[in-house]
Design an enzyme around this catalytic site. Sequence first.
Site, PDB file in Angstrom:
ATOM      1  N   ASP A   1      -6.678 -15.040   1.232  1.00  0.00           N
ATOM      2  CA  ASP A   1      -5.746 -14.088   1.839  1.00  0.00           C
ATOM      3  C   ASP A   1      -4.744 -14.948   2.585  1.00  0.00           C
ATOM      4  OD1 ASP A   1      -4.520 -11.809   2.651  1.00  0.00           O
ATOM      5  OD2 ASP A   1      -6.301 -10.841   3.423  1.00  0.00           O
TER       6      ASP A   1
ATOM      7  N   GLU B   1      -8.037  -3.307  -2.966  1.00  0.00           N
ATOM      8  CA  GLU B   1      -8.280  -2.632  -1.695  1.00  0.00           C
ATOM      9  C   GLU B   1      -8.117  -1.120  -1.823  1.00  0.00           C
ATOM     10  OE1 GLU B   1      -5.777  -4.901   1.091  1.00  0.00           O
ATOM     11  OE2 GLU B   1      -7.464  -6.280   1.356  1.00  0.00           O
TER      12      GLU B   1
ATOM     13  N   GLU C   1       0.084 -12.316  10.561  1.00  0.00           N
ATOM     14  CA  GLU C   1      -1.121 -11.481  10.573  1.00  0.00           C
ATOM     15  C   GLU C   1      -2.346 -12.244  11.071  1.00  0.00           C
ATOM     16  OE1 GLU C   1      -2.117  -9.757   6.775  1.00  0.00           O
ATOM     17  OE2 GLU C   1      -4.054  -9.040   7.500  1.00  0.00           O
TER      18      GLU C   1
ATOM     19  N   ASN D   1       0.902  -1.161   0.000  1.00  0.00           N
ATOM     20  CA  ASN D   1       0.000   0.000   0.000  1.00  0.00           C
ATOM     21  C   ASN D   1       0.937   1.207   0.000  1.00  0.00           C
ATOM     22  OD1 ASN D   1      -2.414  -1.525   0.225  1.00  0.00           O
ATOM     23  ND2 ASN D   1      -1.951  -1.846   2.383  1.00  0.00           N
TER      24      ASN D   1
HETATM   25  C1  BDP Z   1      -4.211  -8.268   3.756  1.00  0.00           C
HETATM   26  C2  BDP Z   1      -3.720  -7.356   4.804  1.00  0.00           C
HETATM   27  C3  BDP Z   1      -3.475  -5.962   4.324  1.00  0.00           C
HETATM   28  C4  BDP Z   1      -2.631  -5.993   3.078  1.00  0.00           C
HETATM   29  C5  BDP Z   1      -3.251  -6.900   2.057  1.00  0.00           C
HETATM   30  C6  BDP Z   1      -2.356  -7.096   0.853  1.00  0.00           C
HETATM   31  O1  BDP Z   1      -4.678  -7.315   5.840  1.00  0.00           O
HETATM   32  O2  BDP Z   1      -2.834  -5.264   5.354  1.00  0.00           O
HETATM   33  O3  BDP Z   1      -2.470  -4.726   2.567  1.00  0.00           O
HETATM   34  O4  BDP Z   1      -3.458  -8.178   2.595  1.00  0.00           O
HETATM   35  O5  BDP Z   1      -1.640  -8.095   0.853  1.00  0.00           O
HETATM   36  O6  BDP Z   1      -4.079  -9.571   4.228  1.00  0.00           O
HETATM   37  O7  BDP Z   1      -2.347  -6.293  -0.042  1.00  0.00           O
END
Ligand code: BDP
Length: 683
Positions: free
Chosen positions: A385, A311, A413, A217
Amino acid sequence: MNNHFTHVSIVLFFLCLIGSVCGYAQTSATTDTGYQLWLNYKPVLDTRLKRTYVQHYSQIRLSGSRYDEVIADELKRSLKAMLTITPEFVHNEKKGIQMSFCADKSLGQEGYIIRSGKKGITLQAYSDAGFLYGTFHLIRLIQCEYSLEHLNIRETPALDSRQLNHWDDLGTIERGYAGRSLWKWNDLPGKIDPRYTDYARANASIGINGVILNNVNADPRFLRRDYLEKIAVLAQIFRKYNIRVYLAANFGAPMKPSATPDVMRQWGGVGNLNTADPRNPEVQKWWKTKADEIYSLIPDFGGFVVKANSEGMPGPQDYGCTHADGANMLARALKPHGGIVMWRTFVYNPEIDKDRIKRSYKEFLPLDGMFDDNVILQTKNGALDFQPSEPAQPLFGSMTRTPLMAELQITQEYLGHSTYLVYLLPMWREFLDFDTHCKGAGSTIAKILTGEVIPQSYRAIAGVANTGDSHNWTGHHFAQANWFAFGRLAWNPKLETHKITSEWIKSTWNCDKQTLKVVEQMMMPTWKSFVCSHAPYSIGFTVQVKGHYLAGFEIRANKEWKIDNESIGNDRTITGSDYVSQYFEPNRSLFNDINQCPELYLLCFHRTPWNHKMKSGLTLREELIANLKQGIEQVDRNIELWKSLRGKIDERRFGEVMESLATEKKDTQAFYDSAIHFFNLYK
Ligand code: BDP
């Protein structure tokens, strides 16, 4: 009287001396903080072994490689600590350790050969970096107290690029549980934390050769001149250890702040354009100029990783273009410099399919063959995920004309952050051994990544780092094992689990037999018990939306997966969402059949009746409920096992691990209470 007094004083003097020596030993033991990671060079206690090591390692002839300086440094440091010797670096001698270039091209850029014979030990490589990795191997031989007889080692990495992704946000770390950023952005480029070198040493010792410094991000400021100058300093330090620097790039970076879309408002772009449309010549030029600027500061810059149209991140689809259009535009800017684009496939646009798990495959498969040759698709191990367990993402094996690299998550995570002792190697093993059947039986993910099944023009793997500025790097002392295991697997995805684990234990803690046995016993079952107690049978999300740590069954129920008094799970069979059809046969049929589907994946694929008979003979309900206790049982066992090592482990780390286990116990109990309460609502 006087004589007697003198006698007493002499005795007292010696007692004090012994006391202070012991005291010293004790303090040095108690101050072992974990900072040294697995480069925790300890004296070799076995006198026979020590004698042979001293005999061989006292004289060393370097090869003249570009890494000689760091090689000599590491040898001096390690041999002093382990053997109490300072090696002599010689020029022509034919004894001791002799490093030399050889003509064996098949060793590639990083491979090496170590052999022992009557005249000592030889380390040979075709290219410079082979000596760096070979040296860490030589050191590891001592750390793990291996015999030096009949050494005949030939190592080449199975993957070319082995990277850590740091989700660094200029101070904080997304999903980081071990403190703040390792990179001291405010101090750079002027002030250099010695820790950067230690970080590079640790990585080089396990074969990591790429570092993505910032979060996917991506804050566009990372591409600004002032930040590039800071990054160039890090690159210079890492280069000494054969580590290349990469950046996560924000697709909207060329825009001027006022033109940036909502999602980027917090940052703004760093350019002066009104668009980031990949077809726009101004945009293309902006990236070309930026690439030129980066390479003028960092000549061996690796390239970009990009999270786009995911996202809320900006991307080519904002302009009606495809992921391939966006990736290729960036790839062309990097191409003249030899850089690559790692384009992430973690997308889940709801318009693509009702079932989130199917979306990434559906978006990317049609683009197979449309990417430039310096683009590689970076793909998470699972399609949902980073869940505690998931069947492998079906894109692996399906994309035949586009290289795919795996993205694993080292930071925990969804696996208890840095509070839980969860050893991830068994999970990664499950993924790497997953047989896609894309080219018949045996088409495992490991073989796909290494190009054995489908030719890969680029072979790579990335792990989302679990490091931070906490003194022991990873928060939990045992989380260091996940970093270590990732590196070793990245070098050789087929490397045996016990070898990786035992070498971590010996080089981090000590070579004592009981320590080895007990620590391995603690680590090995933790992934399975975590899955059983936190996210059973690959059901999907079970934690709270914020934090991803506390139990969140109520919030997730009947959103992420279904539950009622009759059944639980996701219907992804051919009569359900048909996710199964993204897999090759026989996986498709196997996963589709509730009686043949591997139980580990049962609730990912099936809305399963509570009274479904499991292999154990219990019903699903009975087994699920019974298994929820595994988390508590495991941590209880680990507490007892760890206690049995009192006196074998240095005090400070012993105490800190004990504290972590106590917190884990409390939190896993809370998770269990919440889970039981939830499941009791459905009967
Ligand atoms: C999710 C996470 C987020 C990440 C996203 C990603 O919660 O923080 O930005 O994946 O990999 O699992 O882009």
